[in-house]
Design a protein around this motif. Structure first.
Motif, PDB file in Angstrom:
ATOM      1  N   SER A   1      27.825  39.602  47.553  1.00  0.00           N
ATOM      2  CA  SER A   1      27.455  39.181  45.955  1.00  0.00           C
ATOM      3  C   SER A   1      27.372  41.053  45.914  1.00  0.00           C
ATOM      4  O   SER A   1      26.551  41.373  44.945  1.00  0.00           O
ATOM      5  CB  SER A   1      26.051  39.290  45.268  1.00  0.00           C
TER       6      SER A   1
ATOM      7  N   ALA B   1      37.498  40.712  40.981  1.00  0.00           N
ATOM      8  CA  ALA B   1      37.968  40.865  41.553  1.00  0.00           C
ATOM      9  C   ALA B   1      38.839  41.454  39.522  1.00  0.00           C
ATOM     10  O   ALA B   1      39.672  41.765  39.609  1.00  0.00           O
ATOM     11  CB  ALA B   1      38.931  39.334  40.284  1.00  0.00           C
TER      12      ALA B   1
ATOM     13  N   CYS C   1      30.868  35.456  33.120  1.00  0.00           N
ATOM     14  CA  CYS C   1      31.044  36.841  34.293  1.00  0.00           C
ATOM     15  C   CYS C   1      30.363  36.454  35.530  1.00  0.00           C
ATOM     16  O   CYS C   1      29.004  36.902  35.034  1.00  0.00           O
ATOM     17  CB  CYS C   1      31.899  37.925  33.806  1.00  0.00           C
ATOM     18  N   GLN C   2      30.679  36.757  36.453  1.00  0.00           N
ATOM     19  CA  GLN C   2      29.433  36.839  37.296  1.00  0.00           C
ATOM     20  C   GLN C   2      30.538  37.888  38.920  1.00  0.00           C
ATOM     21  O   GLN C   2      31.390  37.936  38.570  1.00  0.00           O
ATOM     22  CB  GLN C   2      28.954  35.593  38.541  1.00  0.00           C
ATOM     23  N   ASP C   3      29.670  37.724  39.950  1.00  0.00           N
ATOM     24  CA  ASP C   3      30.448  38.733  41.138  1.00  0.00           C
ATOM     25  C   ASP C   3      31.348  38.290  41.219  1.00  0.00           C
ATOM     26  O   ASP C   3      31.963  38.878  41.772  1.00  0.00           O
ATOM     27  CB  ASP C   3      28.906  37.566  42.253  1.00  0.00           C
ATOM     28  N   THR C   4      32.219  36.993  41.016  1.00  0.00           N
ATOM     29  CA  THR C   4      32.880  36.886  42.076  1.00  0.00           C
ATOM     30  C   THR C   4      34.037  37.169  40.676  1.00  0.00           C
ATOM     31  O   THR C   4      35.620  38.408  41.752  1.00  0.00           O
ATOM     32  CB  THR C   4      33.789  35.796  41.765  1.00  0.00           C
ATOM     33  N   VAL C   5      34.214  37.678  39.555  1.00  0.00           N
ATOM     34  CA  VAL C   5      34.810  37.952  38.451  1.00  0.00           C
ATOM     35  C   VAL C   5      34.589  39.171  38.533  1.00  0.00           C
ATOM     36  O   VAL C   5      36.195  39.763  38.281  1.00  0.00           O
ATOM     37  CB  VAL C   5      34.358  36.932  37.079  1.00  0.00           C
TER      38      VAL C   5
ATOM     39  N   MET D   1      38.602  43.881  45.105  1.00  0.00           N
ATOM     40  CA  MET D   1      39.415  42.886  46.252  1.00  0.00           C
ATOM     41  C   MET D   1      40.326  43.209  46.354  1.00  0.00           C
ATOM     42  O   MET D   1      40.587  42.697  47.808  1.00  0.00           O
ATOM     43  CB  MET D   1      39.357  41.625  45.471  1.00  0.00           C
TER      44      MET D   1
ATOM     45  N   TYR E   1      38.112  39.739  49.889  1.00  0.00           N
ATOM     46  CA  TYR E   1      36.758  38.815  49.189  1.00  0.00           C
ATOM     47  C   TYR E   1      35.160  39.233  49.683  1.00  0.00           C
ATOM     48  O   TYR E   1      34.788  38.760  51.120  1.00  0.00           O
ATOM     49  CB  TYR E   1      37.266  37.115  48.538  1.00  0.00           C
TER      50      TYR E   1
ATOM     51  N   SER F   1      28.975  42.722  43.437  1.00  0.00           N
ATOM     52  CA  SER F   1      28.971  43.660  42.043  1.00  0.00           C
ATOM     53  C   SER F   1      27.387  42.533  41.322  1.00  0.00           C
ATOM     54  O   SER F   1      26.992  43.503  40.377  1.00  0.00           O
ATOM     55  CB  SER F   1      30.408  42.438  40.898  1.00  0.00           C
TER      56      SER F   1
END
Length: 213
Positions: free
Chosen positions: A49, A29, A22-26, A34, A45, A51
């Motif tokens: 960053s 989401a 898990c990183q920021d995108t995950v 989002m 989106y 998260s």
């Protein structure tokens, strides 16, 4: 026993996704961010960053709280922050409404939410208004030249929800007549909660940003 341990994670140490990357995108989401920040059904989106940054910030806050507790108890402990819980806490109000009431919080766009908490185009940019309380509505209406609406029962504060499109249309027609700076001075002078919608490029030289170093 006095040590404070800090553990940052994506989904946490328990649950079916505990071992997933898990990183920021995950994080944004999976945590609904989002969705909550979108103007419609198409996910947004957001850059920056959010998260990642907020999870680290919350973890630092937890560490400080644990150090204060250690001063009282003499014992350390484990502090955790995950991207999932960070996104949920950041959206405490909309997530709480869904979880407790089963109702979705309206998006802050004029066709869903009250027009008194919104952004409007001006002659050279945008301005945000937040007429949250009943006593905020009359000075806003008068400041933008819509004082005549106050004499119409349909536009009493308690009736605005039923007539919000008419109010939004009237405000949308009024704001382009002046610049953002002119509206900001006028509305602030009238006691209306408002702010210019700053572009990122303006922030490094903004007087308030500079005043706070």
């Amino acid at each position: 026993p006095r040590l404070v341990y800090a553990r940052g994670a994506g989904f946490g140490i328990r649950g079916p996704l505990a071992a997933d990357p898990c990183q920021d995108t995950v994080g944004m989401a999976y945590g609904g961010f989002m969705d909550a920040t979108a103007n419609g059904d198409t996910p947004n989106y957001p850059p920056g960053s959010m998260s990642d940054v907020l999870t680290g910030t919350y973890l630092a806050s937890g560490i400080m709280a644990a150090l204060v507790e250690r001063q009282t108890t003499g014992e350390g402990g484990l502090v955790r922050a995950t991207q999932l819980q960070t996104m949920l806490w950041t959206q405490m109000l909309p997530v709480g409404m869904v979880g407790s009431l089963g109702d979705r919080m309206p998006r802050f766009v004029r066709d869903e939410a009250t027009p008194l908490y919104s952004v409007y185009p001006t002659a050279d940019g945008w301005i945000a208004v937040a007429a949250i309380h009943a006593h905020h509505w009359p000075p806003l209406a008068r400041a933008v030249g819509l004082g005549h609406l106050l004499d119409d029962p349909r536009f009493a504060f308690e009736n605005l929800e039923a007539n919000k499109k008419a109010v939004a249309d009237a405000l949308s027609d009024a704001f382009p007549a002046r610049t953002t700076a002119q509206w900001y001075d006028a509305l602030r002078g009238a006691g209306v909660w408002c702010a210019p919608v700053n572009r990122l490029e303006a922030l490094p030289a903004d007087p308030q940003v500079l005043a706070k170093d």
